[in-house]
Design a protein around this motif. Structure first.
Motif, PDB file in Angstrom:
ATOM      1  N   VAL A  28      37.430  15.343  15.864  1.00 48.26           N
ATOM      2  CA  VAL A  28      37.575  15.976  17.169  1.00 48.26           C
ATOM      3  C   VAL A  28      36.947  17.371  17.167  1.00 48.26           C
ATOM      4  CG1 VAL A  28      39.785  17.214  16.975  1.00 48.26           C
ATOM      5  CG2 VAL A  28      39.184  16.074  19.126  1.00 48.26           C
ATOM      6  N   ASN A  29      36.688  17.901  15.982  1.00 48.20           N
ATOM      7  CA  ASN A  29      36.028  19.205  15.879  1.00 48.20           C
ATOM      8  C   ASN A  29      34.643  19.103  15.247  1.00 48.20           C
ATOM      9  OD1 ASN A  29      38.039  21.238  16.855  1.00 48.20           O
ATOM     10  ND2 ASN A  29      39.298  20.192  15.324  1.00 48.20           N
ATOM     11  N   ARG A  30      34.120  17.886  15.167  1.00 50.08           N
ATOM     12  CA  ARG A  30      32.777  17.670  14.638  1.00 50.08           C
ATOM     13  C   ARG A  30      31.838  17.351  15.793  1.00 50.08           C
ATOM     14  NH1 ARG A  30      30.936  12.754  10.684  1.00 50.08           N
ATOM     15  NH2 ARG A  30      28.742  13.358  10.461  1.00 50.08           N
ATOM     16  N   TYR A  31      30.876  18.225  16.000  1.00 50.84           N
ATOM     17  CA  TYR A  31      30.000  18.107  17.161  1.00 50.84           C
ATOM     18  C   TYR A  31      28.588  17.710  16.719  1.00 50.84           C
ATOM     19  CZ  TYR A  31      33.563  20.658  19.802  1.00 50.84           C
ATOM     20  OH  TYR A  31      34.728  21.044  20.410  1.00 50.84           O
ATOM     21  N   PRO A  32      27.949  16.794  17.465  1.00 54.23           N
ATOM     22  CA  PRO A  32      26.535  16.520  17.196  1.00 54.23           C
ATOM     23  C   PRO A  32      25.691  17.680  17.715  1.00 54.23           C
ATOM     24  CG  PRO A  32      27.252  15.312  19.129  1.00 54.23           C
ATOM     25  CD  PRO A  32      28.476  15.985  18.575  1.00 54.23           C
ATOM     26  N   PRO A  33      24.452  17.782  17.311  1.00 51.30           N
ATOM     27  CA  PRO A  33      23.589  18.861  17.831  1.00 51.30           C
ATOM     28  C   PRO A  33      23.261  18.642  19.301  1.00 51.30           C
ATOM     29  CG  PRO A  33      22.299  17.333  16.517  1.00 51.30           C
ATOM     30  CD  PRO A  33      23.744  16.925  16.345  1.00 51.30           C
ATOM     31  N   VAL A  34      22.930  19.727  19.986  1.00 48.15           N
ATOM     32  CA  VAL A  34      22.447  19.619  21.363  1.00 48.15           C
ATOM     33  C   VAL A  34      21.083  18.935  21.331  1.00 48.15           C
ATOM     34  CG1 VAL A  34      21.703  20.909  23.400  1.00 48.15           C
ATOM     35  CG2 VAL A  34      23.689  21.684  22.087  1.00 48.15           C
ATOM     36  N   PRO A  35      20.895  17.874  22.119  1.00 47.84           N
ATOM     37  CA  PRO A  35      19.618  17.147  22.075  1.00 47.84           C
ATOM     38  C   PRO A  35      18.429  18.043  22.392  1.00 47.84           C
ATOM     39  CG  PRO A  35      21.265  15.886  23.279  1.00 47.84           C
ATOM     40  CD  PRO A  35      21.868  17.244  23.044  1.00 47.84           C
ATOM     41  N   ASP A  36      17.329  17.788  21.726  1.00 49.50           N
ATOM     42  CA  ASP A  36      16.102  18.548  21.919  1.00 49.50           C
ATOM     43  C   ASP A  36      15.322  17.942  23.079  1.00 49.50           C
ATOM     44  OD1 ASP A  36      14.002  20.280  21.657  1.00 49.50           O
ATOM     45  OD2 ASP A  36      13.083  19.223  19.972  1.00 49.50           O
ATOM     46  N   LEU A  37      15.795  18.244  24.286  1.00 56.86           N
ATOM     47  CA  LEU A  37      15.139  17.776  25.501  1.00 56.86           C
ATOM     48  C   LEU A  37      14.777  18.986  26.352  1.00 56.86           C
ATOM     49  CD1 LEU A  37      17.454  14.762  26.474  1.00 56.86           C
ATOM     50  CD2 LEU A  37      15.149  14.633  25.506  1.00 56.86           C
ATOM     51  N   PRO A  38      13.738  18.891  27.186  1.00 56.91           N
ATOM     52  CA  PRO A  38      13.310  20.049  27.978  1.00 56.91           C
ATOM     53  C   PRO A  38      14.388  20.502  28.968  1.00 56.91           C
ATOM     54  CG  PRO A  38      11.647  18.315  27.991  1.00 56.91           C
ATOM     55  CD  PRO A  38      12.882  17.713  27.395  1.00 56.91           C
ATOM     56  N   ILE A 307      34.712  11.253  20.462  1.00 58.55           N
ATOM     57  CA  ILE A 307      34.715  10.834  21.861  1.00 58.55           C
ATOM     58  C   ILE A 307      33.389  10.226  22.291  1.00 58.55           C
ATOM     59  CG2 ILE A 307      34.974  11.677  24.237  1.00 58.55           C
ATOM     60  CD1 ILE A 307      36.814  13.870  23.081  1.00 58.55           C
ATOM     61  N   ASP A 308      32.285  10.776  21.790  1.00 59.62           N
ATOM     62  CA  ASP A 308      30.967  10.357  22.260  1.00 59.62           C
ATOM     63  C   ASP A 308      29.951  10.612  21.155  1.00 59.62           C
ATOM     64  OD1 ASP A 308      29.030   9.408  23.971  1.00 59.62           O
ATOM     65  OD2 ASP A 308      29.174  11.044  25.419  1.00 59.62           O
ATOM     66  N   ASN A 309      28.737  10.133  21.372  1.00 64.80           N
ATOM     67  CA  ASN A 309      27.649  10.412  20.440  1.00 64.80           C
ATOM     68  C   ASN A 309      26.402  10.726  21.265  1.00 64.80           C
ATOM     69  OD1 ASN A 309      25.558  10.440  18.539  1.00 64.80           O
ATOM     70  ND2 ASN A 309      26.651   9.000  17.211  1.00 64.80           N
ATOM     71  N   MET A 310      26.230  12.010  21.559  1.00 66.71           N
ATOM     72  CA  MET A 310      25.135  12.431  22.420  1.00 66.71           C
ATOM     73  C   MET A 310      23.777  12.200  21.783  1.00 66.71           C
ATOM     74  SD  MET A 310      24.462  13.503  25.363  1.00 66.71           S
ATOM     75  CE  MET A 310      23.116  14.263  26.282  1.00 66.71           C
ATOM     76  N   THR A 311      23.711  12.206  20.462  1.00 62.48           N
ATOM     77  CA  THR A 311      22.449  11.936  19.781  1.00 62.48           C
ATOM     78  C   THR A 311      21.958  10.530  20.103  1.00 62.48           C
ATOM     79  OG1 THR A 311      23.059  13.445  17.981  1.00 62.48           O
ATOM     80  CG2 THR A 311      21.301  11.851  17.546  1.00 62.48           C
ATOM     81  N   THR A 312      22.864   9.550  20.040  1.00 63.38           N
ATOM     82  CA  THR A 312      22.529   8.163  20.369  1.00 63.38           C
ATOM     83  C   THR A 312      22.091   8.044  21.817  1.00 63.38           C
ATOM     84  OG1 THR A 312      24.058   7.290  18.719  1.00 63.38           O
ATOM     85  CG2 THR A 312      23.440   5.817  20.507  1.00 63.38           C
ATOM     86  N   THR A 313      22.853   8.666  22.717  1.00 59.66           N
ATOM     87  CA  THR A 313      22.544   8.600  24.145  1.00 59.66           C
ATOM     88  C   THR A 313      21.159   9.162  24.433  1.00 59.66           C
ATOM     89  OG1 THR A 313      24.869   8.790  24.791  1.00 59.66           O
ATOM     90  CG2 THR A 313      23.230   9.408  26.434  1.00 59.66           C
TER      91      THR A 313
END
Length: 342
Positions: A28-38, A307-313
């Motif tokens: 719950v305190n492990r965050y993926p990186p912010v995606p490298d999108l414009p 909760i989610d996996n923004m890297t995958t998304t």
């Protein structure tokens, strides 16, 4: 001997519980990186007459203005902590709301006035602060019957409440907002209604979804569609039939835990069918983290991996965008952009 076995089993159960607890607390305190999108380029200088501006305010909250009328979508700035969401009761944090709105007015380069508040659905991360905003600025509040019941519990006058029944177009100055019924992302919190007025403070689970809406934002006498706001990663097949939007604000919360097949269907309904040329991902940030501290903006974080996996998304949607030759980007806190150019 029997009691010794029971003791061993009890000890094993304790170890399992401690292990599960440690895992949950870690994830719950492990965050993926912010995606490298414009991100959209920052506009510098004065805006001309008839130019429509938008500023992203976290989750699916937006301020949109033409300089004469300012509309807030999904007013939510209190952003209570994980512990309060899970175990406490929620209410507005007025200083946080006021700080966020003041910065929104600065970004939009408009006077501090709000004509209308539109709510996409009635979960707390979309609705919680909307009644306060409507009361403070004497704005009209638009939403489902669940949204309006919640607003009534916060003393928003009945003559300021508009029940959206789906499909109709509401006019706010030169803005034309069409509400299209949609479906919430398939999560454990989907469904339910707020059947009667409820007063703050409330538990998060009391704020049921009600009806979810996609908003098509059009402007001017020609009613040209400027943007489509899809706050939640759900859809109803056929909801975009006949809808055209050059820009789509695409809600992706929870999408990284769903199948690639589901992502493909979601993209097809909300992006391909609307002939979008630009997609910005929204509702990707952890809404239990504050927007500001000591008057300064804080960077948004993706949802924790539990909760989610923004890297995958981001990876899968970027592949779809490249395939379809559609520009895809990510909105960060208080990013502003121009929706039209008269």
């Amino acid at each position: 001997m029997f009691f010794n076995i029971l003791k061993k089993l009890a000890g094993l159960l304790v170890l399992i519980c401690l292990g599960v607890t440690a895992y949950v607390l870690t994830m719950v305190n492990r965050y993926p990186p912010v995606p490298d999108l414009p991100n959209p380029p920052e506009h510098i200088g004065a805006f001309g007459q008839g130019v429509v501006r938008a500023v992203f305010l976290g989750v699916s909250s937006f301020g949109v203005s033409d300089g004469r009328h300012t509309i807030v979508f999904d007013g939510f700035f209190s952003r209570p902590s994980k512990m309060r969401v899970a175990f406490g009761r929620l209410r507005e944090d007025e200083p946080r709301i006021d700080d966020a709105l003041n910065l929104m007015f600065q970004k939009l380069q408009v006077k501090p006035a709000i004509s209308a508040v539109f709510v996409t659905h009635s979960h707390f991360d979309h609705l919680l602060d909307s009644p306060y905003i409507a009361r403070r600025y004497k704005a009209m509040l638009f939403g489902s019957s669940s949204t309006l019941n919640f607003a009534k519990g916060q003393d928003v006058p009945d003559d300021k409440l508009i029940d959206l029944r789906g499909g109709q177009v509401e006019n706010v100055g030169d803005f034309h907002i069409q509400a299209i019924p949609t479906r919430h992302a398939p999560t454990g919190f989907t469904g339910g209604v707020i059947a009667k007025p409820i007063e703050l403070p409330v538990h998060a689970l009391e704020m049921k979804e009600g009806t979810s809406y996609t908003y098509v934002i059009s402007y001017g006498s020609d009613r040209k569609p400027l943007a489509c706001l899809q706050s939640t990663a759900g859809f109803i097949p056929g909801q975009s039939d006949g809808v055209t939007c050059s820009v789509v604000f695409l809600g992706v919360g929870g999408l990284g835990k769903l199948s690639e097949g589901y992502m493909d269907q979601y993209w097809s309904e909300i992006v391909e069918k609307t002939h979008a040329r630009q997609v910005y991902l929204i509702h990707w940030d952890d809404f239990t983290q504050p927007l500001m501290a000591n008057g300064q903006l804080l960077p948004l974080k993706p949802f924790p991996l539990l909760i989610d996996n923004m890297t995958t998304t981001a990876s899968h949607l970027k592949a779809l965008a490249d395939r379809d030759k559609i520009q895809i980007g990510l909105l960060l806190s208080f990013n502003s952009l121009v929706l039209n150019q008269p």
